[in-house]
Write a protein that holds these residues in place. Structure first.
Motif, PDB file in Angstrom:
ATOM      1  N   LEU A 142      -5.682  -0.127   7.203  1.00 47.17           N
ATOM      2  CA  LEU A 142      -5.243  -1.446   7.662  1.00 47.17           C
ATOM      3  C   LEU A 142      -5.945  -2.585   6.921  1.00 47.17           C
ATOM      4  O   LEU A 142      -5.369  -3.662   6.745  1.00 47.17           O
ATOM      5  CB  LEU A 142      -5.509  -1.589   9.169  1.00 47.17           C
ATOM      6  N   LEU A 143      -7.179  -2.348   6.478  1.00 45.60           N
ATOM      7  CA  LEU A 143      -7.999  -3.452   5.989  1.00 45.60           C
ATOM      8  C   LEU A 143      -8.184  -3.496   4.478  1.00 45.60           C
ATOM      9  O   LEU A 143      -8.615  -4.519   3.947  1.00 45.60           O
ATOM     10  CB  LEU A 143      -9.385  -3.387   6.661  1.00 45.60           C
ATOM     11  N   THR A 144      -7.890  -2.387   3.752  1.00 38.93           N
ATOM     12  CA  THR A 144      -8.021  -2.408   2.301  1.00 38.93           C
ATOM     13  C   THR A 144      -6.675  -2.722   1.652  1.00 38.93           C
ATOM     14  O   THR A 144      -5.663  -2.856   2.336  1.00 38.93           O
ATOM     15  CB  THR A 144      -8.562  -1.057   1.783  1.00 38.93           C
ATOM     16  N   ASP A 145      -6.669  -2.797   0.304  1.00 37.35           N
ATOM     17  CA  ASP A 145      -5.464  -3.259  -0.395  1.00 37.35           C
ATOM     18  C   ASP A 145      -4.731  -2.147  -1.135  1.00 37.35           C
ATOM     19  O   ASP A 145      -3.910  -2.413  -2.012  1.00 37.35           O
ATOM     20  CB  ASP A 145      -5.837  -4.375  -1.389  1.00 37.35           C
ATOM     21  N   SER A 146      -5.016  -0.880  -0.815  1.00 35.65           N
ATOM     22  CA  SER A 146      -4.287   0.235  -1.417  1.00 35.65           C
ATOM     23  C   SER A 146      -4.207   1.370  -0.405  1.00 35.65           C
ATOM     24  O   SER A 146      -5.209   1.695   0.252  1.00 35.65           O
ATOM     25  CB  SER A 146      -4.985   0.726  -2.690  1.00 35.65           C
ATOM     26  N   TRP A 147      -3.027   1.984  -0.297  1.00 34.19           N
ATOM     27  CA  TRP A 147      -2.871   3.062   0.680  1.00 34.19           C
ATOM     28  C   TRP A 147      -3.662   4.299   0.281  1.00 34.19           C
ATOM     29  O   TRP A 147      -4.045   5.104   1.136  1.00 34.19           O
ATOM     30  CB  TRP A 147      -1.393   3.429   0.817  1.00 34.19           C
ATOM     31  N   LEU A 148      -3.915   4.467  -1.022  1.00 34.96           N
ATOM     32  CA  LEU A 148      -4.603   5.671  -1.493  1.00 34.96           C
ATOM     33  C   LEU A 148      -6.119   5.508  -1.568  1.00 34.96           C
ATOM     34  O   LEU A 148      -6.847   6.496  -1.626  1.00 34.96           O
ATOM     35  CB  LEU A 148      -4.066   6.047  -2.883  1.00 34.96           C
ATOM     36  N   LYS A 279      -3.847   5.379 -11.795  1.00 31.44           N
ATOM     37  CA  LYS A 279      -2.415   5.046 -11.756  1.00 31.44           C
ATOM     38  C   LYS A 279      -1.848   5.091 -10.340  1.00 31.44           C
ATOM     39  O   LYS A 279      -1.206   4.131  -9.894  1.00 31.44           O
ATOM     40  CB  LYS A 279      -1.638   5.972 -12.691  1.00 31.44           C
ATOM     41  N   PRO A 280      -2.033   6.187  -9.594  1.00 33.67           N
ATOM     42  CA  PRO A 280      -1.513   6.176  -8.219  1.00 33.67           C
ATOM     43  C   PRO A 280      -2.192   5.124  -7.333  1.00 33.67           C
ATOM     44  O   PRO A 280      -1.560   4.570  -6.435  1.00 33.67           O
ATOM     45  CB  PRO A 280      -1.783   7.593  -7.707  1.00 33.67           C
ATOM     46  N   LEU A 281      -3.469   4.851  -7.594  1.00 38.11           N
ATOM     47  CA  LEU A 281      -4.150   3.802  -6.827  1.00 38.11           C
ATOM     48  C   LEU A 281      -3.498   2.444  -7.081  1.00 38.11           C
ATOM     49  O   LEU A 281      -3.289   1.654  -6.154  1.00 38.11           O
ATOM     50  CB  LEU A 281      -5.634   3.742  -7.212  1.00 38.11           C
ATOM     51  N   THR A 282      -3.166   2.189  -8.340  1.00 34.76           N
ATOM     52  CA  THR A 282      -2.531   0.917  -8.693  1.00 34.76           C
ATOM     53  C   THR A 282      -1.130   0.819  -8.100  1.00 34.76           C
ATOM     54  O   THR A 282      -0.722  -0.236  -7.594  1.00 34.76           O
ATOM     55  CB  THR A 282      -2.464   0.763 -10.217  1.00 34.76           C
ATOM     56  N   LYS A 283      -0.398   1.929  -8.136  1.00 30.53           N
ATOM     57  CA  LYS A 283       0.975   1.926  -7.626  1.00 30.53           C
ATOM     58  C   LYS A 283       1.038   1.756  -6.108  1.00 30.53           C
ATOM     59  O   LYS A 283       2.054   1.298  -5.576  1.00 30.53           O
ATOM     60  CB  LYS A 283       1.678   3.220  -8.022  1.00 30.53           C
ATOM     61  N   THR A 284      -0.006   2.155  -5.426  1.00 27.99           N
ATOM     62  CA  THR A 284       0.002   2.056  -3.958  1.00 27.99           C
ATOM     63  C   THR A 284      -0.707   0.798  -3.452  1.00 27.99           C
ATOM     64  O   THR A 284      -1.020   0.707  -2.263  1.00 27.99           O
ATOM     65  CB  THR A 284      -0.681   3.297  -3.332  1.00 27.99           C
ATOM     66  N   MET A 285      -0.975  -0.135  -4.366  1.00 26.34           N
ATOM     67  CA  MET A 285      -1.595  -1.402  -3.944  1.00 26.34           C
ATOM     68  C   MET A 285      -0.641  -2.163  -3.031  1.00 26.34           C
ATOM     69  O   MET A 285       0.580  -2.122  -3.193  1.00 26.34           O
ATOM     70  CB  MET A 285      -1.929  -2.261  -5.169  1.00 26.34           C
ATOM     71  N   HIS A 286      -1.196  -2.847  -2.055  1.00 30.32           N
ATOM     72  CA  HIS A 286      -0.389  -3.669  -1.151  1.00 30.32           C
ATOM     73  C   HIS A 286      -1.201  -4.891  -0.737  1.00 30.32           C
ATOM     74  O   HIS A 286      -2.416  -4.951  -0.935  1.00 30.32           O
ATOM     75  CB  HIS A 286       0.033  -2.869   0.092  1.00 30.32           C
ATOM     76  N   ARG A 287      -0.529  -5.809  -0.151  1.00 28.80           N
ATOM     77  CA  ARG A 287      -1.201  -7.027   0.285  1.00 28.80           C
ATOM     78  C   ARG A 287      -2.100  -6.708   1.481  1.00 28.80           C
ATOM     79  O   ARG A 287      -1.665  -6.083   2.449  1.00 28.80           O
ATOM     80  CB  ARG A 287      -0.167  -8.089   0.680  1.00 28.80           C
ATOM     81  N   THR A 288      -3.345  -7.119   1.390  1.00 26.41           N
ATOM     82  CA  THR A 288      -4.269  -6.842   2.484  1.00 26.41           C
ATOM     83  C   THR A 288      -3.899  -7.615   3.739  1.00 26.41           C
ATOM     84  O   THR A 288      -3.355  -8.725   3.666  1.00 26.41           O
ATOM     85  CB  THR A 288      -5.719  -7.181   2.080  1.00 26.41           C
ATOM     86  N   LEU A 289      -4.190  -7.003   4.884  1.00 25.35           N
ATOM     87  CA  LEU A 289      -3.875  -7.653   6.155  1.00 25.35           C
ATOM     88  C   LEU A 289      -4.866  -8.761   6.493  1.00 25.35           C
ATOM     89  O   LEU A 289      -4.619  -9.554   7.405  1.00 25.35           O
ATOM     90  CB  LEU A 289      -3.864  -6.612   7.285  1.00 25.35           C
TER      91      LEU A 289
END
Length: 650
Positions: A142-148, A279-289
C-alpha cells in the motif's frame, strides 16, 4: 545462585517437580514411582512408600506423612532431577514422565512450564514469521511505489534473518523466547534499510547512464544514511546486556547481530536482487498512495505552539504512568497472562497440574532450605516447627519434619537419607499456599529466612519464590541501568552523527516522551505485563525509532544555512514524512499481527507494545519534534557544526 550450585554439587539435584496422581491404586503408584526413577536425568522420586512399607495401612501413617503425600484419592510424588530447570535433559525427562504416567498424572513446577513453553514456541514460531511477513507485505504494497518491491525486500531481509539465526550456534544456546521473537524483530527494525536503498536507487537512476552505476551510488548513499540509525538500533539492543537477568543479554546479542547483518544485507544482497529484477520492478511501478506532504508539513509547523502545549499537557500523566507501569513476576503467567481461556488444554498441562496441587494439597509453590548437616535433630525439629507455624506454610518435607526427632536417623531408609542429606548439608522442602511474587509470599520468605538464620547463620533459602523475590528487588535497578545506558549510547551516536550538542538532547527527549506514553498507558488501562517487557521495550523503542528523528533532523541541518527556520523545518518534515510513515506502519504491521495471534503472554505483550510504540514514536517525531525545533532553533544553530548561516536569515 550459590544455593542452586550447592544443591547440584552436594545432592546432585537441579530441578524439582511434583507429580499429582489421581484415582490410582497404591501399588500402581508405587510402581510408577519406581519407573520414574529409571528415567534418564531423574535423580530420585519420593512417595510415602519410600519411608514405610505399603503393607502399613494409610490410617496408621503419621499425620504429617499423610498431609504431605495423600488427600483422598489424590496423591503426589516429589521428583528431583540432576539437571537444571530449563535444561533440555530436564524437558525430555518431563515429557517422558508424562508419557509413562498417563492422563491420571499431572506434572507441576517450573520445569513443566518450560516444557510447555518450549513446545508452544517451537510450534508457533513459523506462524509468527508468516504473520509478520504477510502483514508487512500488505503494508508495503500500500505504501511503496512498486508492486514487486515488497517481495524483493522481504527476500533480502529473509536471507539475513537466516544468517542471524544460523550464526546463533556460536552462542551455544539461546532462549526459546528469543528464538521465537528474533525473526519478527529483525524484520521490523531492519526494513528501513531496504526502503532507504530503494529510494536512493530510484533517485540515482534519473541521472546515471547505467543501472550498475546508479546502484553503486545508491549503496554509497545508503551506507551513509543508515549508519547512524543502525548504530542507535544496535545500541538499544546491546544496552539489554547490562541487565542482571540473562534473557536481556540473550535478546540483546542476537538482535544486535541481526541489525548488523541487516545493514550488510541491505548493501550486498538487496542490491543484487534489485539489479536482477530491475525490469519487472520498473514495469510494476505505480503511483504511491502517500500524497505530497508539503501542505501537511506547513500546517504542523504553523501550529507548533499547539503541539508544544499538547506535549506539556501529556508529559506529566505519561511520566506518572511510566513510573508506575504494572508488571508481574510470576513465571506461570508468561504463557497465559490472566486469560486461561486463550490457550488449549494441551498447552496448559503445567497449569492444570498447578491447579490440582492447590485444590488437593493447598500448595502453590515450594521453597527449599539448605542448612548444616550437623544440626542436631532437636534444633532442626524446633526450626521446622517454627517454620510450619508461619502463615501460609502448608507442610514441610525433611528428615526431621516427617518422623520427628524421636526416631534415630539410622532407622530411616538410606535412599531417603541420601536424598535429603549430604556430608555437609541437609535439605528441607517447604510447601506454601501463597503464589510466587505475591506480597504474602515475599513476607513469608522474610519470616522463614529470619528463623533459619537464627538457627543456622549460613543456611540458605532457595527455590523459585526466593529467586523471584530477589528478581523483584533488582528489577528497578536493572530498568534504570538499562534505560540510562541506552540513552547514553544513543546520545553519543547522535552527537557524533549530527555533530551537535543540543540535537541529541532534543531527539532523545522526543523518543523518550513516546516511550513514556507507550509504557504509561498500561497504568491507566489496568493492563499488567511481564516484568521484562518494559525494560526491553524502553530500549528497543528508543534505539529503533530514533532514526525517524535522525532522518528529519539531518535534512533540517542541510537546509537551515540557506533558509529561515520555518522553511527549513517545513521542508525537512515534508521530506521525512513519507519514509517515516512507511517505516513506522510497516513496523506496526509486522509486530501487531504477531501480538494479536500469540498465545504466549510475554510475546504477545512485547509485540503489542512494540507495535503501539512505533505509532507513538511516529506521531512524536512528526508533531512534537518540528515544534521543538521551531522553539529551540537558535540554540541548535549555535551548538551544532555545519549550521552557520551563509546569510543572516531568521
Amino acid at each position: 545462585m550459590e544455593g542452586q550450585n550447592i544443591l547440584m554439587d552436594e545432592f546432585g539435584k537441579g530441578a524439582f517437580s511434583f507429580v499429582v496422581v489421581e484415582g490410582m491404586a497404591d501399588k500402581d503408584i508405587s510402581a510408577l514411582r519406581r519407573q520414574i526413577e529409571t528415567i534418564p536425568h531423574v535423580d530420585s522420586a519420593i512417595w510415602y512408600d519410600s519411608l514405610v512399607d505399603l503393607s502399613v495401612p494409610k490410617e496408621m501413617l503419621p499425620d504429617k506423612l499423610q498431609k504431605v503425600f495423600i488427600n483422598g484419592d489424590a496423591t503426589i510424588i516429589a521428583v528431583f532431577f540432576d539437571t537444571s530447570s530449563s535444561a533440555d535433559e530436564t524437558i525430555e525427562a518431563i515429557e517422558t514422565i508424562r508419557s509413562v504416567a498417563g492422563k491420571q498424572c499431572f506434572v507441576s513446577g517450573l520445569s513443566a512450564l518450560v516444557t510447555d513453553l518450549k513446545a508452544l514456541c517451537e510450534r508457533e514460531e513459523p506462524v509468527y514469521v508468516g504473520i509478520a511477513v504477510l502483514c508487512a507485505l500488505a503494508a508495503m504494497e500500500l505504501l511503496t511505489d512498486s508492486w514487486l518491491v515488497p517481495p524483493v525486500f522481504l527476500a533480502g531481509i529473509g536471507i539475513t534473518i537466516l544468517y542471524n539465526m544460523g550464526t546463533n550456534i556460536f552462542f551455544g544456546e539461546i532462549s526459546y523466547i528469543t528464538k521465537a521473537l528474533a525473526a519478527v524483530l529483525q524484520l521490523a527494525v531492519t526494513m528501513d534499510y531496504s526502503i532507504f536503498l530503494w529510494h536512493a536507487y530510484c533517485a540515482q537512476k534519473k541521472s546515471c547512464s547505467s543501472n550498475t552505476d546508479a546502484m553503486a551510488l545508491a549503496i554509497r548513499d545508503t551506507v551513509l544514511s543508515v549508519s547512524g540509525s543502525s548504530l542507535t538500533t544496535m545500541a538499544g539492543f546491546l544496552a539489554l546486556c547490562f541487565m542482571s537477568y540473562t534473557m536481556g543479554m540473550d535478546i540483546g546479542l542476537v538482535m544486535a547481530k541481526g541489525c548488523l547483518l541487516g545493514v550488510i544485507g541491505s548493501v550486498t544482497i538487496l542490491p543484487s536482487l534489485i539489479l536482477l529484477f530491475d525490469k519487472p520492478l520498473t514495469k510494476t511501478m505505480h503511483r504511491t498512495l502517500i500524497p505530497d506532504m508539503s501542505k501537511a508539513a506547513a500546517w504542523i509547523t504553523g501550529h507548533s505552539w499547539a503541539f508544544l502545549l499538547l506535549f506539556a499537557v501529556i508529559l506529566v500523566p505519561a511520566a506518572i504512568g511510566y513510573g508506575n507501569t504494572p508488571v508481574y513476576y510470576d513465571f506461570t503467567q508468561i504463557l497465559s497472562g490472566d486469560d486461561l481461556d486463550s490457550i488449549s488444554e494441551d498447552d496448559m498441562q503445567f497449569l492444570i497440574a498447578n491447579t490440582k496441587m492447590e485444590e488437593n494439597f493447598n500448595i502453590a509453590t515450594t521453597h527449599m532450605i539448605l542448612c548444616d548437616a550437623k544440626l542436631s535433630a532437636a534444633d532442626a525439629a524446633d526450626m521446622i516447627g517454627r517454620i510450619e507455624a508461619v502463615d501460609g506454610v502448608t507442610n514441610t518435607l525433611g528428615l526431621n519434619s516427617l518422623l520427628g526427632c524421636m526416631i534415630p536417623e539410622d532407622m530411616l531408609p538410606k535412599d531417603i537419607t541420601s536424598i535429603l542429606k549430604s556430608e555437609d548439608y541437609q535439605l528441607i522442602l517447604i510447601n506454601s499456599e501463597y503464589k510466587v511474587s505475591t506480597d504474602e509470599c515475599n513476607e513469608q520468605i522474610d519470616r522463614i529466612n529470619a528463623i533459619l538464620k537464627e538457627v543456622d547463620p549460613n543456611g540458605m533459602l532457595i527455590g523459585e519464590a526466593p529467586c523471584t523475590k530477589d528478581l523483584i528487588e533488582i528489577t528497578d535497578t536493572d530498568f534504570a541501568v538499562v534505560s540510562w545506558v541506552s540513552i547514553g549510547f544513543v546520545f553519543v551516536i547522535i552527537m557524533l552523527t549530527l555533530r551537535s550538542l543540543s540535537l541529541p538532547v532534543i531527539l532523545v527527549a522526543v523518543i523518550e516522551f513516546a516511550v513514556f506514553i507507550n509504557l504509561g498507558i498500561p497504568y491507566y488501562t489496568g493492563f499488567t505485563m511481564p516484568f521484562i517487557a518494559p525494560i526491553c521495550i524502553s530500549t528497543i523503542q528508543l534505539g529503533s525509532t530514533v532514526d525517524y528523528a535522525i532522518l528529519m533532523t539531518t535534512r533540517y541541518k542541510e537546509l537551515r544555512p540557506n533558509n529561515d527556520k520555518k522553511t527549513s523545518i517545513t521542508q525537512a518534515l515534508a521530506y521525512a514524512m513519507p519514509s517515516v510513515l512507511v517505516s513506522a506502519l510497516s513496523f506496526f504491521a509486522a509486530t501487531f499481527g504477531v501480538g494479536v495471534y500469540s498465545d504466549i503472554d510475554l510475546i504477545s505483550s512485547m509485540c503489542n507494545l512494540l507495535a503501539r510504540g512505533a505509532l507513538v514514536s511516529m506521531l512524536s517525531v512528526l508533531l512534537v519534534l518540528p515544534s521543538l525545533l521551531m522553539l529551540l532553533d537558535g540554540l541548535v544553530t549555535h551548538t551544532s557544526l555545519g549550521m552557520k548561516k551563509k546569510e543572516q536569515i531568521i
